[in-house]
Scaffold this active site. Structure first.
Site, PDB file in Angstrom:
ATOM      1  N   ASP A  13      -9.996  -8.277  -7.185  1.00  0.00           N
ATOM      2  CA  ASP A  13     -10.854  -8.495  -6.028  1.00  0.00           C
ATOM      3  C   ASP A  13     -11.181  -7.131  -5.398  1.00  0.00           C
ATOM      4  O   ASP A  13     -10.419  -6.177  -5.563  1.00  0.00           O
ATOM      5  CB  ASP A  13     -10.110  -9.394  -5.037  1.00  0.00           C
ATOM      6  CG  ASP A  13     -10.790  -9.456  -3.695  1.00  0.00           C
ATOM      7  OD1 ASP A  13     -11.985  -9.796  -3.649  1.00  0.00           O
ATOM      8  OD2 ASP A  13     -10.124  -9.153  -2.686  1.00  0.00           O
ATOM      9  N   ASP A  15     -12.764  -6.184  -1.740  1.00  0.00           N
ATOM     10  CA  ASP A  15     -12.423  -5.898  -0.345  1.00  0.00           C
ATOM     11  C   ASP A  15     -11.039  -6.443  -0.006  1.00  0.00           C
ATOM     12  O   ASP A  15     -10.766  -7.627  -0.167  1.00  0.00           O
ATOM     13  CB  ASP A  15     -13.483  -6.478   0.586  1.00  0.00           C
ATOM     14  CG  ASP A  15     -14.880  -5.930   0.274  1.00  0.00           C
ATOM     15  OD1 ASP A  15     -14.979  -4.826  -0.279  1.00  0.00           O
ATOM     16  OD2 ASP A  15     -15.865  -6.626   0.583  1.00  0.00           O
TER      17      ASP A  15
HETATM   18 MG   LIG Z   1     -10.577  -9.738  -0.635  1.00  0.00          MG
END
Ligand SMILES: [Mg+2]
Ligand SMILES: [Zn+2]
Length: 197
Positions: A13, A15
């Site tokens: 992932d 952010d």
């Molecule tokens: Mg995230």
């Protein structure tokens, strides 16, 4: 049919996992890789796994920033990785939102996590062995997207992770397969658990 040469991936992932969670990245100046990000990806590169970034960027659908900014951020990530001798084998993102903005970005797409579309795109493009793969993320949908394709989910405490674990974990129907301090320790533990030939 899965090609015999297909390799598992560690899906990462963006952010809160690879970069600081600061809300929408609507300008390059807000984007900061976490200090261990390059080391973590290099470690994946040295293993038998592919390193693939998967990220929801609904700020595009919401009209907070244009899609080319997402591409600019990802060129920057590729550059920073290359500087550190690391490489992301693929970057896949979802710019959609089911109810915000206007079409084509407003749509009930198949790629917004926890739906598995991004992982399936990566599988098609890179020939990935999904059941032997992992998703590392800071939110429960990152775990759900892993399970949706028969992969495993590793939860990190960076980004939203600490709060997710503190407040929401008791209600989760399924526990993450692994909980780690951050992306680097998650990768270290995944590699220790699963030796890929
Ligand atoms: Mg995230
Ligand atoms: Zn989408």
């Amino acid at each position: 049919m899965i090609a015999p040469s297909s390799r598992p991936a560690i899906f990462i992932d963006r952010d809160g996992t690879l970069s600081e969670e600061v809300g929408y990245i609507n300008h390059m100046t807000r984007f900061r890789l976490l200090p261990f990000a390059v080391d973590a990806v290099r470690l994946v590169n040295q293993s038998g796994y592919l390193a693939v970034l998967v990220t929801n960027q609904a700020g595009v659908a919401r009209g907070y920033f244009p899609e080319p900014l997402v591409e600019e951020v990802h060129r920057h990530v590729h550059h920073r990785m290359a500087e550190g001798g690391a490489r992301l084998d693929g970057i896949f993102y979802c710019p959609h939102h089911p109810s915000a903005g206007v079409p084509p970005y407003r749509q009930n797409c198949a790629c917004r996590k926890p739906k598995p579309g991004l992982l399936l795109q990566a599988e098609k493009a890179l020939g990935i062995d999904l059941p032997r793969s992992w998703v590392v993320g800071d939110r429960y949908p990152d775990m759900q997207v892993a399970w949706a394709v028969g992969a495993r989910g590793a939860m990190v405490r960076t980004g939203y992770g600490e709060g997710e674990l503190a407040h929401n974990a008791p209600r989760w129907p399924q526990a993450p397969d692994l909980v780690a301090e951050n992306l680097l320790s998650a990768v270290e533990r995944i590699l220790r658990e699963d030796r890929v030939a």
